[in-house]
Design a protein around this motif. Sequence first.
Motif, PDB file in Angstrom:
ATOM      1  N   GLN A 261       0.829  -1.204   0.000  1.00 13.47           N
ATOM      2  CA  GLN A 261       0.000   0.000   0.000  1.00 13.47           C
ATOM      3  C   GLN A 261       0.867   1.259   0.000  1.00 13.47           C
ATOM      4  O   GLN A 261       0.538   2.255  -0.656  1.00 13.47           O
ATOM      5  N   ARG A 264       2.147   2.260  -3.425  1.00  8.50           N
ATOM      6  CA  ARG A 264       1.183   2.720  -4.433  1.00  8.50           C
ATOM      7  C   ARG A 264       1.394   4.170  -4.850  1.00  8.50           C
ATOM      8  O   ARG A 264       1.433   4.470  -6.056  1.00  8.50           O
ATOM      9  N   THR A 268       2.246   5.460  -8.544  1.00  8.20           N
ATOM     10  CA  THR A 268       1.335   6.403  -9.200  1.00  8.20           C
ATOM     11  C   THR A 268       2.090   7.619  -9.720  1.00  8.20           C
ATOM     12  O   THR A 268       1.854   8.084 -10.854  1.00  8.20           O
ATOM     13  N   THR A 300      -0.843 -11.843 -11.717  1.00  8.65           N
ATOM     14  CA  THR A 300      -1.516 -10.625 -12.183  1.00  8.65           C
ATOM     15  C   THR A 300      -0.510  -9.561 -12.614  1.00  8.65           C
ATOM     16  O   THR A 300      -0.672  -8.936 -13.664  1.00  8.65           O
ATOM     17  N   GLY A 308      -0.520  -2.492 -18.550  1.00 13.54           N
ATOM     18  CA  GLY A 308      -1.527  -1.913 -17.676  1.00 13.54           C
ATOM     19  C   GLY A 308      -0.991  -0.825 -16.778  1.00 13.54           C
ATOM     20  O   GLY A 308       0.208  -0.543 -16.737  1.00 13.54           O
ATOM     21  N   GLY A 309      -1.914  -0.231 -16.018  1.00 10.07           N
ATOM     22  CA  GLY A 309      -1.559   0.844 -15.110  1.00 10.07           C
ATOM     23  C   GLY A 309      -1.847   0.476 -13.680  1.00 10.07           C
ATOM     24  O   GLY A 309      -1.812  -0.696 -13.298  1.00 10.07           O
ATOM     25  N   ILE A 310      -2.192   1.490 -12.876  1.00 10.64           N
ATOM     26  CA  ILE A 310      -2.361   1.272 -11.449  1.00 10.64           C
ATOM     27  C   ILE A 310      -3.520   0.320 -11.157  1.00 10.64           C
ATOM     28  O   ILE A 310      -3.548  -0.333 -10.100  1.00 10.64           O
ATOM     29  N   GLU A 311      -4.454   0.196 -12.093  1.00 10.38           N
ATOM     30  CA  GLU A 311      -5.572  -0.723 -11.866  1.00 10.38           C
ATOM     31  C   GLU A 311      -5.086  -2.173 -11.798  1.00 10.38           C
ATOM     32  O   GLU A 311      -5.666  -2.997 -11.075  1.00 10.38           O
ATOM     33  N   VAL A 312      -4.029  -2.487 -12.520  1.00 15.25           N
ATOM     34  CA  VAL A 312      -3.447  -3.834 -12.448  1.00 15.25           C
ATOM     35  C   VAL A 312      -2.842  -4.055 -11.068  1.00 15.25           C
ATOM     36  O   VAL A 312      -3.013  -5.117 -10.457  1.00 15.25           O
ATOM     37  N   TYR A 313      -2.136  -3.077 -10.586  1.00 11.23           N
ATOM     38  CA  TYR A 313      -1.533  -3.168  -9.252  1.00 11.23           C
ATOM     39  C   TYR A 313      -2.618  -3.335  -8.193  1.00 11.23           C
ATOM     40  O   TYR A 313      -2.508  -4.178  -7.294  1.00 11.23           O
ATOM     41  N   ASP A 314      -3.676  -2.542  -8.299  1.00  8.10           N
ATOM     42  CA  ASP A 314      -4.767  -2.631  -7.328  1.00  8.10           C
ATOM     43  C   ASP A 314      -5.440  -3.997  -7.371  1.00  8.10           C
ATOM     44  O   ASP A 314      -5.798  -4.564  -6.324  1.00  8.10           O
ATOM     45  N   ALA A 315      -5.601  -4.548  -8.579  1.00  4.94           N
ATOM     46  CA  ALA A 315      -6.220  -5.864  -8.705  1.00  4.94           C
ATOM     47  C   ALA A 315      -5.342  -6.943  -8.077  1.00  4.94           C
ATOM     48  O   ALA A 315      -5.839  -7.859  -7.405  1.00  4.94           O
TER      49      ALA A 315
END
Length: 335
Positions: A261, A264, A268, A300, A308-315
């Motif tokens: 976390q 992140r 970003t 993932t 991909g972007g931060i959405e990949v990291y969040d997933a």
Amino acid sequence: MTDKQSYRLSVAPMMDWTDSACRRFHRLLSRRALLYTEMVTAAAVIHGDRARLLDHDAAEHPVALQLGGSDPAELRQATRIAADWGYDEINLNVGCPSDRVQSGCFGAVLMKAPQLVAECVAAMQAVSPVEVTVKCRIGVDDQDPGEVLPGFVATMRAAGIRRMTIHARKAWLKGLSPRENREVPPLDYDLVHAMKRAFPDMHLSINGGIADMDMVRDQLRIMDGVMVGRAAYHQPWAILGAADALWGAAPPFADPVEAAQAMRPIITEHLSQGGRLHHFARHMLGLFHGRPGARGWKRTLSEGAAKGGIEVYDAALAQVQAAGNEALASAAMPG
């Protein structure tokens, strides 16, 4: 802190791995461990893209630059140039066994030329505002390490070197790949320990085959410092997440989820400046090694980080958290 306390643990210079993004991640996990750059040749510093080779983030400190070369004049010039980048240490590579390094007559082959190494470090010290150190092997090819290593360390001490890291394996310059040279030649910790007894005034770190923090602590009973390589890279939480306790300090995070976390916003910001998720994600695949969700995290990021972007990291992080919650719930069930 004294020097002995300051350099208790370091992360080895590793080609294609310990770039600036990797060091930012490792620094997040440990506030104290000394981090090394990938090896950079003196010629590249002099003639190449200096900003690309030498730039680093202020958050990485303490960080050491490792140089490769065998020409005292070149190393002197490269050290003078690197001084402007504010590294905390300049290290000379006398341990890398790769064919590319041998063809340039530097790296482990320099174990055969201790007087040349002494000339190199003297040239570097003459212009360096920070300490110059050496990382070496116990010997190469048919050399007898028991005869070669004491003389090599003594030559370095006479040249003004006060801090060295010794990889406790020989390097075979012909017949073994760089990877095999990290695994096949037997480790001789006893010989490295003998160097500490023979040179008590020097700060000596041991490297090679250190797989976990129990081994780190065992080595620190004898040696001044320990350098960890692949284990710190592949299992960063197990090594660096617990590292600061070696200095009597609390670790920055309670678990790897907290560390992920905290990474992140760093990622970003990197993305907002045109960087790619892959630049950081490839160094973070082992963060959850041995924990619930580790496989999903790794899959993932491996599959999605290139495009991909931060959405990949969040997933990826969401999968880990879900797996952790499931494991806790399962453990709490009766029976």
